[in-house]
Design a protein around this motif. Structure first.
Motif, mmCIF file in Angstrom:
data_model
loop_
_atom_site.group_PDB
_atom_site.id
_atom_site.type_symbol
_atom_site.label_atom_id
_atom_site.label_comp_id
_atom_site.label_asym_id
_atom_site.label_seq_id
_atom_site.Cartn_x
_atom_site.Cartn_y
_atom_site.Cartn_z
ATOM 1 N N MET A 213 65.537 22.134 53.880
ATOM 2 C CA MET A 213 66.875 21.825 54.565
ATOM 3 C C MET A 213 66.249 21.363 55.940
ATOM 4 O O MET A 213 67.386 20.329 56.591
ATOM 5 C CB MET A 213 67.724 23.134 54.561
ATOM 6 C CG MET A 213 68.751 23.006 55.242
ATOM 7 S SD MET A 213 69.555 24.470 55.240
ATOM 8 C CE MET A 213 69.074 25.394 56.534
ATOM 9 N N ILE A 214 65.663 22.182 56.498
ATOM 10 C CA ILE A 214 65.133 21.728 58.035
ATOM 11 C C ILE A 214 64.499 20.346 58.046
ATOM 12 O O ILE A 214 65.153 19.478 58.841
ATOM 13 C CB ILE A 214 64.127 22.720 58.540
ATOM 14 C CG1 ILE A 214 65.142 24.282 58.797
ATOM 15 C CG2 ILE A 214 63.731 22.004 59.968
ATOM 16 C CD1 ILE A 214 64.011 25.184 58.924
ATOM 17 N N ALA A 215 63.731 19.921 57.168
ATOM 18 C CA ALA A 215 62.780 18.836 57.258
ATOM 19 C C ALA A 215 63.571 17.492 56.699
ATOM 20 O O ALA A 215 64.498 17.407 55.851
ATOM 21 C CB ALA A 215 61.446 19.022 56.396
ATOM 22 N N ASP A 216 63.049 16.218 57.089
ATOM 23 C CA ASP A 216 63.518 15.062 56.442
ATOM 24 C C ASP A 216 62.140 14.411 56.040
ATOM 25 O O ASP A 216 60.912 15.003 56.108
ATOM 26 C CB ASP A 216 64.183 14.103 57.665
ATOM 27 C CG ASP A 216 63.329 13.789 58.857
ATOM 28 O OD1 ASP A 216 62.036 13.778 58.772
ATOM 29 O OD2 ASP A 216 64.089 13.644 59.944
ATOM 30 N N ASP A 217 62.252 13.133 55.522
ATOM 31 C CA ASP A 217 61.069 12.526 55.161
ATOM 32 C C ASP A 217 60.107 12.147 55.806
ATOM 33 O O ASP A 217 58.976 12.005 55.243
ATOM 34 C CB ASP A 217 61.660 11.376 54.200
ATOM 35 C CG ASP A 217 62.671 11.311 53.302
ATOM 36 O OD1 ASP A 217 62.529 12.549 52.590
ATOM 37 O OD2 ASP A 217 63.650 10.628 52.692
ATOM 38 N N ASP A 218 60.369 12.247 57.168
ATOM 39 C CA ASP A 218 59.276 11.985 58.185
ATOM 40 C C ASP A 218 58.719 12.974 58.836
ATOM 41 O O ASP A 218 57.661 13.193 59.882
ATOM 42 C CB ASP A 218 59.693 11.243 59.503
ATOM 43 C CG ASP A 218 60.315 9.825 58.830
ATOM 44 O OD1 ASP A 218 59.626 9.286 57.992
ATOM 45 O OD2 ASP A 218 61.303 9.366 59.123
ATOM 46 N N THR A 219 59.369 14.327 58.412
ATOM 47 C CA THR A 219 58.842 15.729 59.063
ATOM 48 C C THR A 219 57.373 15.814 58.778
ATOM 49 O O THR A 219 56.919 15.970 57.716
ATOM 50 C CB THR A 219 59.428 16.915 58.538
ATOM 51 O OG1 THR A 219 60.931 16.623 59.029
ATOM 52 C CG2 THR A 219 59.151 18.190 59.636
ATOM 53 N N LYS A 220 56.488 16.380 59.695
ATOM 54 C CA LYS A 220 55.128 16.674 59.558
ATOM 55 C C LYS A 220 55.033 18.313 59.422
ATOM 56 O O LYS A 220 55.416 18.840 60.371
ATOM 57 C CB LYS A 220 54.307 16.232 60.566
ATOM 58 C CG LYS A 220 54.138 14.551 60.673
ATOM 59 C CD LYS A 220 53.320 14.390 61.894
ATOM 60 C CE LYS A 220 53.163 12.685 61.687
ATOM 61 N NZ LYS A 220 52.069 12.014 63.052
ATOM 62 N N ILE A 221 54.624 18.524 58.265
ATOM 63 C CA ILE A 221 54.710 20.217 58.024
ATOM 64 C C ILE A 221 53.251 20.787 58.114
ATOM 65 O O ILE A 221 52.205 20.393 57.330
ATOM 66 C CB ILE A 221 55.478 20.419 56.632
ATOM 67 C CG1 ILE A 221 56.776 19.573 56.723
ATOM 68 C CG2 ILE A 221 55.183 22.008 56.314
ATOM 69 C CD1 ILE A 221 57.218 19.775 55.294
ATOM 70 N N ILE A 222 53.063 21.833 58.903
ATOM 71 C CA ILE A 222 51.957 22.595 59.098
ATOM 72 C C ILE A 222 51.881 23.856 58.334
ATOM 73 O O ILE A 222 52.692 24.793 58.431
ATOM 74 C CB ILE A 222 51.655 22.910 60.544
ATOM 75 C CG1 ILE A 222 51.528 21.669 61.392
ATOM 76 C CG2 ILE A 222 50.393 23.700 60.665
ATOM 77 C CD1 ILE A 222 51.499 21.890 62.788
ATOM 78 N N PRO A 223 51.215 23.931 57.184
ATOM 79 C CA PRO A 223 51.290 24.933 56.346
ATOM 80 C C PRO A 223 50.458 25.985 57.048
ATOM 81 O O PRO A 223 49.542 25.745 57.644
ATOM 82 C CB PRO A 223 50.690 24.607 55.018
ATOM 83 C CG PRO A 223 49.866 23.531 55.311
ATOM 84 C CD PRO A 223 50.378 22.788 56.461
ATOM 85 N N GLY A 224 50.378 27.450 56.318
ATOM 86 C CA GLY A 224 49.701 28.415 56.837
ATOM 87 C C GLY A 224 48.208 28.004 56.366
ATOM 88 O O GLY A 224 47.138 28.224 56.904
ATOM 89 N N HIS A 225 47.834 27.536 55.244
ATOM 90 C CA HIS A 225 46.873 27.140 54.900
ATOM 91 C C HIS A 225 46.874 25.898 53.896
ATOM 92 O O HIS A 225 47.760 25.403 53.210
ATOM 93 C CB HIS A 225 46.083 28.130 53.647
ATOM 94 C CG HIS A 225 45.950 29.412 54.489
ATOM 95 N ND1 HIS A 225 44.747 29.852 54.889
ATOM 96 C CD2 HIS A 225 46.878 30.532 54.623
ATOM 97 C CE1 HIS A 225 44.906 31.120 55.471
ATOM 98 N NE2 HIS A 225 46.109 31.638 55.063
ATOM 99 N N GLY A 226 45.823 24.860 54.034
ATOM 100 C CA GLY A 226 45.792 23.387 53.537
ATOM 101 C C GLY A 226 45.969 22.622 54.441
ATOM 102 O O GLY A 226 46.155 22.744 55.811
ATOM 103 N N ASN A 227 46.197 21.527 54.003
ATOM 104 C CA ASN A 227 46.574 20.202 54.962
ATOM 105 C C ASN A 227 47.961 20.019 55.418
ATOM 106 O O ASN A 227 48.911 20.313 54.784
ATOM 107 C CB ASN A 227 46.025 18.815 53.990
ATOM 108 C CG ASN A 227 44.557 18.872 53.761
ATOM 109 O OD1 ASN A 227 43.758 19.382 54.457
ATOM 110 N ND2 ASN A 227 44.167 18.506 52.444
#
Length: 294
Positions: A213-227
């Motif tokens: 809901m917060i993100a859009d198609d261009d949002t860069k998402i930093i996960p707890g683990h992974g890329n």
């Protein structure tokens, strides 16, 4: 007797050397996401770094022995001091360096349940973890949301309920369109849902929905683990979680035991690529136990 003592001493020397060597080999790498936001990897949860005009806004800090390496990595980005440190939850691979960064001048911020859990002895994966020293505890806590304004960047920190734990927080940089989600998302792998710390499969699913809901198609998402990830990947991840919850709920409804569910490889057959630290068997067990708790 002397021989036994010598063997025991040698054994512990080897263990200590191996532990030291592994620690020495850890490298902190950084990935530039925007003009002033970076993702740092090392050993433990991914770190977020926002460089403001007067200081660094940091998210999570991995393990205490890595603090010097993390500081060195940050100094290659900026010479500004670390002013704020946000903990996305209480686990040691995200809060282990708190005391060290507090000494560097960082003000530690978290959801109120993070401070509560860090203040007392906890059990994680069957092992007791003692209470953290007061120097490591967050000094600013919130119950729902909290907003920061640093330079021209609005930073929203919002709580998600009973997902990975009961104290998870998402950190969204509004103008930069970067979202740090802590362990409420394990990119490309089955999630670790800490049932002993208030985590649930239902809460985890709702947490991922909130990220989408917060993100859009261009949002860069930093996960707890992974890329570093994207909204597209999040949607695929959500589909996997909902599917596993549905098939395991169906098994429970039929009266199938936990051991039978764990042994039934067909339930997770199409998600083999998600195997990692949390295996197919472990995720089935976690979801089963979480649903039975309701």
């Amino acid at each position: 007797m002397k021989t036994s003592l010598l063997l025991l001493t040698t054994f512990f020397v080897i263990l200590s050397f191996n532990a030291f060597s592994q620690q020495k080999e850890v490298k902190i790498t950084s990935e530039k996401l925007t003009e002033n936001i970076y993702a740092l990897k090392g050993q433990g949860g991914n770190i977020g770094v926002f460089v403001g005009g007067n200081g660094v806004f940091m998210i999570d800090d991995q393990f205490a022995p890595l603090s010097k390496k993390i500081l060195t990595a940050i100094k290659t980005i900026t010479d500004k001091p670390i002013t704020y440190l946000v903990n996305t939850h209480w686990h040691g691979d995200h809060t282990g360096g708190n005391a060290n960064f507090q000494k560097e001048g960082a003000v530690i911020v978290s959801h109120e349940n993070v401070r509560k859990r860090m203040s007392i002895e906890q059990v994680i994966r069957g092992k007791k973890r003692p209470a953290s020293p007061k120097e490591a505890l967050p000094v600013i806590t919130f119950s729902k949301d909290i907003q920061f304004y640093i330079d021209d960047e609005p930073i929203m920190i919002t709580h998600i309920h009973n997902a990975h734990t009961d104290g998870d927080a998402l950190v969204y940089f509004g103008n930069s369109n970067v979202l740090h989600v802590g362990d409420a998302y394990f990119q490309g792998k089955f999630p670790y849902i800490d049932l002993n710390s208030g985590g649930t499969i239902d809460g985890y699913i709702e947490g991922v929905k909130k990220m989408i809901m917060i993100a859009d198609d261009d949002t860069k998402i930093i996960p707890g683990h992974g890329n570093v990830s994207s909204k597209k990947e999040l949607k695929i991840y959500l589909s996997m979680l909902k599917d596993l919850k549905s098939v395991i709920a169906s098994e429970i409804k039929k009266g199938v035991s936990l051991e039978e569910v764990k042994k039934n490889s067909s339930l997770t057959e199409k998600y083999k690529s998600y195997n990692g630290w949390i295996t197919e068997e472990k995720i089935k067990e976690t979801i089963y136990k979480s649903l039975k708790m309701n």
